[in-house]
Design an enzyme around this catalytic site. Structure first.
Site, PDB file in Angstrom:
ATOM      1  N   LYS A 114      81.836  66.866  77.931  1.00 21.75           N
ATOM      2  CA  LYS A 114      81.408  68.004  78.001  1.00 21.75           C
ATOM      3  C   LYS A 114      82.199  68.930  79.218  1.00 21.75           C
ATOM      4  O   LYS A 114      82.202  69.906  78.872  1.00 21.75           O
ATOM      5  CB  LYS A 114      79.904  68.267  78.951  1.00 21.75           C
ATOM      6  CG  LYS A 114      79.104  68.070  77.627  1.00 21.75           C
ATOM      7  CD  LYS A 114      77.359  67.653  77.814  1.00 21.75           C
ATOM      8  CE  LYS A 114      76.727  67.502  76.377  1.00 21.75           C
ATOM      9  NZ  LYS A 114      75.506  67.791  76.440  1.00 21.75           N
ATOM     10  N   LYS A 197      79.681  61.892  66.804  1.00 17.92           N
ATOM     11  CA  LYS A 197      78.947  61.911  66.835  1.00 17.92           C
ATOM     12  C   LYS A 197      78.241  63.504  66.258  1.00 17.92           C
ATOM     13  O   LYS A 197      78.731  64.335  66.946  1.00 17.92           O
ATOM     14  CB  LYS A 197      78.011  61.533  68.076  1.00 17.92           C
ATOM     15  CG  LYS A 197      77.424  62.267  68.773  1.00 17.92           C
ATOM     16  CD  LYS A 197      76.486  62.106  69.722  1.00 17.92           C
ATOM     17  CE  LYS A 197      76.597  63.178  70.869  1.00 17.92           C
ATOM     18  NZ  LYS A 197      75.086  63.546  71.547  1.00 17.92           N
ATOM     19  N   LYS A 200      74.938  69.039  68.751  1.00 18.54           N
ATOM     20  CA  LYS A 200      74.300  70.499  68.412  1.00 18.54           C
ATOM     21  C   LYS A 200      75.369  71.129  68.825  1.00 18.54           C
ATOM     22  O   LYS A 200      75.816  72.258  68.517  1.00 18.54           O
ATOM     23  CB  LYS A 200      73.022  70.631  69.291  1.00 18.54           C
ATOM     24  CG  LYS A 200      72.176  69.657  69.426  1.00 18.54           C
ATOM     25  CD  LYS A 200      70.633  69.980  69.825  1.00 18.54           C
ATOM     26  CE  LYS A 200      69.686  69.352  70.365  1.00 18.54           C
ATOM     27  NZ  LYS A 200      70.281  69.033  72.202  1.00 18.54           N
TER      28      LYS A 200
END
Ligand code: AQP
Length: 332
Positions: A114, A197, A200
């Site tokens: 992230k 994966k 969102k």
């Protein structure tokens, strides 16, 4: 005999959950409420790590809660609540932060991923410490099992390490939690990039299937999903990751085994197969979408259901915290 306790959280970081959240987590939440003492929360404190707009966070928190109830969580059988409404989570997180090594926290791969996305300098300290808040979320309920997708394995390990460390430094206080991960659905992948994966925040709109998606758009996305060379519908992770992902999705939702699906679609090509995958997904999500809309139409009732869930959760959290404070040497 007391039922084992299960706990999990899901972030309100989008206007809808996606198929990965649903298969990797939400469906297990619903199944486990019958056999376990269940606690499920909307992780709004975790969502704060990426500084959402206040209005957006409020809306998404309610949308997330409505989807959980719409997917089948029953407020009688499961305590469904909003994380920030049980303030003890934040308190325990601080105590655990003080038990965590910098190097240990720095090894969390989700942070690395992230941080790389937001830019190393732009990532908040909250994003860095969020696995420790997650450990607090889990340990405060003396949780036995945590239903999650495979991406959470490392965080579960950290929770166990922190529980063990605290127990050995201050005396037995926390139960050691175990992950509850279903192999077949631990990683649902992006429709356009079957190596990644479904996520969102990272998937392109074409790569992600939202639970609340309008059926027409949903069908189109599945028909356009990246498939692989050849035309046979067979599971082959290395050479046919796109088809394999769709087979997993179909099988998980329909209950038909992958071997039976391979036999059924032999010689039919990808088109017929994808059409059926789309129908299976639409059949699952259409009623959830309808129920979510109904629940969102009465915000006051939804908030009341969440407040009742928070009351039940708080009662358990307070018991653990009284013990934790005492063990640490904090005055009563
Ligand atoms: N693709 C996936 N396959 C299987 N399980 C998945 N989960 C997420 N993606 C998949 C599981 O869903 C639960 C809730 O996830 P989260 O909201 O806490 O956030 P996340 O894991 O970080 O999911 P996203 O979609 O990638 O969200 P963002 O982009 O906000 O970070 C977890 O149990 C997770 O394992």
């Amino acid at each position: 005999m007391a039922r084992p306790r299960v706990l999990s959280g899901i972030q309100p970081t989008a206007d809808s959950f996606h198929l990965g959240n649903y298969l990797g987590a939400v469906r297990q939440y619903v199944a486990l409420q019958d056999t376990h003492e269940a606690f499920y929360f909307i992780a709004d404190l975790h969502a704060l790590t990426v500084a959402p707009k206040p209005e957006e966070l409020r809306r998404r928190t309610r949308v997330a809660a409505a989807q959980l109830f719409a997917a089948g969580l029953d407020p009688e059988r499961a305590a469904v609540f909003v994380q920030s409404q049980v303030r003890e989570h934040s308190e325990l997180a601080w105590y655990l932060i003080c038990q965590t090594g910098m190097g240990e926290a720095g090894r969390m791969t989700q942070f690395k991923d992230k941080a790389a996305k937001y830019g190393e300098g732009a990532a908040s300290v909250g994003l860095f410490t969020y696995p420790i808040l997650q450990a607090a979320d889990i340990l405060i309920y003396q949780t036995d099992q945590v239903p999650v997708g495979g991406d959470q394995k490392q965080h579960l390990e950290l929770s166990r390490d922190l529980a063990q460390r605290f127990n050995s430094r201050y005396g037995p206080t926390f139960k050691l939690p175990n992950p509850y991960i279903l192999k077949e659905v631990e990683k649902i992948t992006d429709l356009q990039d079957p190596s990644a994966k479904m996520s969102k925040s990272s998937s392109s709109p074409q790569g992600i299937i939202d639970v609340l998606e309008e059926p027409g758009r949903l069908r189109k996305k599945i028909m356009r999903a990246v498939t692989d060379t050849g035309s046979e519908v067979v599971a082959d992770e290395a050479n046919k990751p796109g088809v394999t992902n769709l087979l997993r999705i179909h099988s998980a939702l329909s209950g038909v085994s992958i071997a039976d699906l391979e036999a059924r679609f032999a010689g039919q090509g990808y088109g017929a197969f994808k059409k059926e995958v789309a129908e299976v997904v639409v059949d699952t999500f259409a009623p959830i979408r309808e129920r979510t809309e109904k629940l969102l139409a009465d915000e006051a009732e939804l908030d009341r259901m969440l407040a009742a869930g928070a009351d039940r959760a708080r009662a358990v959290a307070r018991e653990t915290m009284a013990q934790v404070r005492d063990r640490l040497g904090l005055l009563p």
